[in-house]
Design an enzyme around this catalytic site. Structure first.
Site, PDB file in Angstrom:
ATOM      1  N   ASN A  32     -17.411 -15.700  -1.806  1.00  0.00           N
ATOM      2  CA  ASN A  32     -18.279 -15.204  -3.727  1.00  0.00           C
ATOM      3  C   ASN A  32     -17.381 -15.729  -4.561  1.00  0.00           C
ATOM      4  O   ASN A  32     -17.739 -15.408  -5.805  1.00  0.00           O
ATOM      5  CB  ASN A  32     -18.965 -14.283  -2.924  1.00  0.00           C
ATOM      6  CG  ASN A  32     -18.295 -13.043  -2.503  1.00  0.00           C
ATOM      7  OD1 ASN A  32     -17.036 -12.961  -3.186  1.00  0.00           O
ATOM      8  ND2 ASN A  32     -18.366 -11.538  -2.905  1.00  0.00           N
ATOM      9  N   TYR A 137      -7.964  -0.019   4.200  1.00  0.00           N
ATOM     10  CA  TYR A 137      -8.355  -1.272   4.550  1.00  0.00           C
ATOM     11  C   TYR A 137      -7.332  -1.645   5.849  1.00  0.00           C
ATOM     12  O   TYR A 137      -8.556  -1.534   6.439  1.00  0.00           O
ATOM     13  CB  TYR A 137      -6.329  -2.139   3.204  1.00  0.00           C
ATOM     14  CG  TYR A 137      -6.060  -3.317   4.135  1.00  0.00           C
ATOM     15  CD1 TYR A 137      -7.848  -4.511   4.704  1.00  0.00           C
ATOM     16  CD2 TYR A 137      -5.151  -3.443   4.497  1.00  0.00           C
ATOM     17  CE1 TYR A 137      -7.268  -5.716   4.725  1.00  0.00           C
ATOM     18  CE2 TYR A 137      -5.012  -4.908   5.176  1.00  0.00           C
ATOM     19  CZ  TYR A 137      -6.275  -5.754   5.383  1.00  0.00           C
ATOM     20  OH  TYR A 137      -5.748  -6.756   6.163  1.00  0.00           O
ATOM     21  N   ARG A 215       8.936  -5.887   7.790  1.00  0.00           N
ATOM     22  CA  ARG A 215       7.505  -6.596   7.771  1.00  0.00           C
ATOM     23  C   ARG A 215       8.264  -8.141   8.437  1.00  0.00           C
ATOM     24  O   ARG A 215       9.274  -8.286   8.167  1.00  0.00           O
ATOM     25  CB  ARG A 215       7.098  -6.840   6.703  1.00  0.00           C
ATOM     26  CG  ARG A 215       6.413  -6.041   5.852  1.00  0.00           C
ATOM     27  CD  ARG A 215       5.609  -4.808   6.307  1.00  0.00           C
ATOM     28  NE  ARG A 215       4.868  -4.156   5.990  1.00  0.00           N
ATOM     29  CZ  ARG A 215       5.393  -2.388   6.282  1.00  0.00           C
ATOM     30  NH1 ARG A 215       7.027  -2.049   6.998  1.00  0.00           N
ATOM     31  NH2 ARG A 215       4.775  -1.660   5.542  1.00  0.00           N
TER      32      ARG A 215
END
Length: 318
Positions: A32, A137, A215
């Site tokens: 979209n 999330y 990370r």
């Protein structure tokens, strides 16, 4: 084979779509453009501008599988706008699963996330680790994983969820171009380009060697190759969950120093307060992906990942 790639105008989706095309498959991208870019859709892919809630308009039995990337993915935003994440990530995927069921499309590869684990009790993280997301999330992605498990058991869907750790780098003309940008490596590269004055370090008091978040960084091309393997591995009635990462963690300050070395630019730092919902360390065990998918990442060097991202950023800047 013919594949629908939802969110294929975004960063990871566009790289996966390009890999599918290079492997000789027919690719239809559904996006979209709320966060993706029309120019990000690879040449050779068909494009539909539309929402995943309306996937039933385009899905039919000619499709062999769906690779699903369409989701909002900003941790910080999810904390202040949780309803946006439940509505799109969960509600949208529920509609997509229904459209797949009605069309008889029985293979799915889902873009999940390491954020489903929350603050890990053990590092590296294995798929059997407890899931306790620290932000909406991650919670929305975990909810979708539960939905997929039920769909596989009840309706024979063959599905693979790939839980990414931190994706970075670039592949050809496909790279990170989020607006606004929130990922560390492209933000640090913006400092090197003179597009921002300094990089914010969100918290330097975590229980890590240098106080900043750690990370596991994975090259986007390695990630894309895992998706192609996952489509082949999807088995009717089974929902397979695989972590994807390099098994090595780098702190925020290590990433910044690597960018300094790769670009030759000084990178000023500003320490800022912690962001809500950020775990101290997320590092993957990818043994399941290696064993079940036959996946072996070949671009694990952080400097190489940064160099590819830097080359892409310079091309965009020019």
């Amino acid at each position: 084979m013919k594949y629908l790639v939802t969110g294929g105008a975004g960063y990871v989706g566009s790289v996966v779509a390009q890999h599918l095309l290079e492997a000789g498959h027919e690719v239809v991208v559904l996006d979209n453009l709320s966060t993706g870019f029309r120019e990000g859709v690879p040449s050779g892919a068909s494009f539909i501008e539309g929402d995943i809630r309306d996937a039933a308009k385009w899905l039919d039995s000619s499709f062999d599988a769906v690779l699903h990337f369409a989701a909002f993915s900003q941790v910080g935003e999810s904390v202040v706008k949780p309803e946006k994440y439940w509505d799109n990530n969960v509600g949208g995927t529920m509609a997509l699963l229904g459209a797949m069921r009605d069309a008889g499309v029985r293979k799915l590869v889902f873009s999940s996330t390491a954020a489903t684990y929350g603050e890990p009790t053990e590092v590296p993280i294995v798929e059997s680790a407890p899931t306790s997301p620290t932000n909406p999330y991650g919670a929305s992605k975990l909810a979708v994983d539960h939905m997929i498990t039920g769909e596989a058991a009840a309706h024979g869907l063959g599905a693979v969820s790939l839980r990414y750790f931190n994706v970075a780098g670039a592949y050809g003309d496909c790279g990170e171009r989020h607006d606004p940008e929130s990922h560390l490596i492209p933000l640090v590269l913006q400092v090197a380009q003179g597009r921002r004055d300094a990089i914010s370090v969100f918290g330097d008091d975590y229980p890590t060697p240098d106080g900043t978040c750690v990370r596991d960084y994975i090259h986007v091309a390695d990630l894309a190759e895992a998706h192609l393997l996952a489509v082949q591995a999807a088995t009717p009635g089974e929902h397979l969950i695989c972590n994807l990462g390099n098994g090595e963690g780098f702190s925020v300050r290590q990433v910044i120093e690597t960018v300094r070395q790769v670009t030759g630019h000084p990178i000023p730092e500003v320490v800022a307060p912690r962001r809500g919902g950020d775990p101290a360390a997320l590092v993957a065990s990818a043994d399941t992906a290696r064993e079940r998918l036959g996946w072996n990442p070949s671009r694990a060097d952080l400097a190489g990942i940064v160099a590819d991202a830097w080359e892409f950023a310079q091309r965009r800047g020019n």
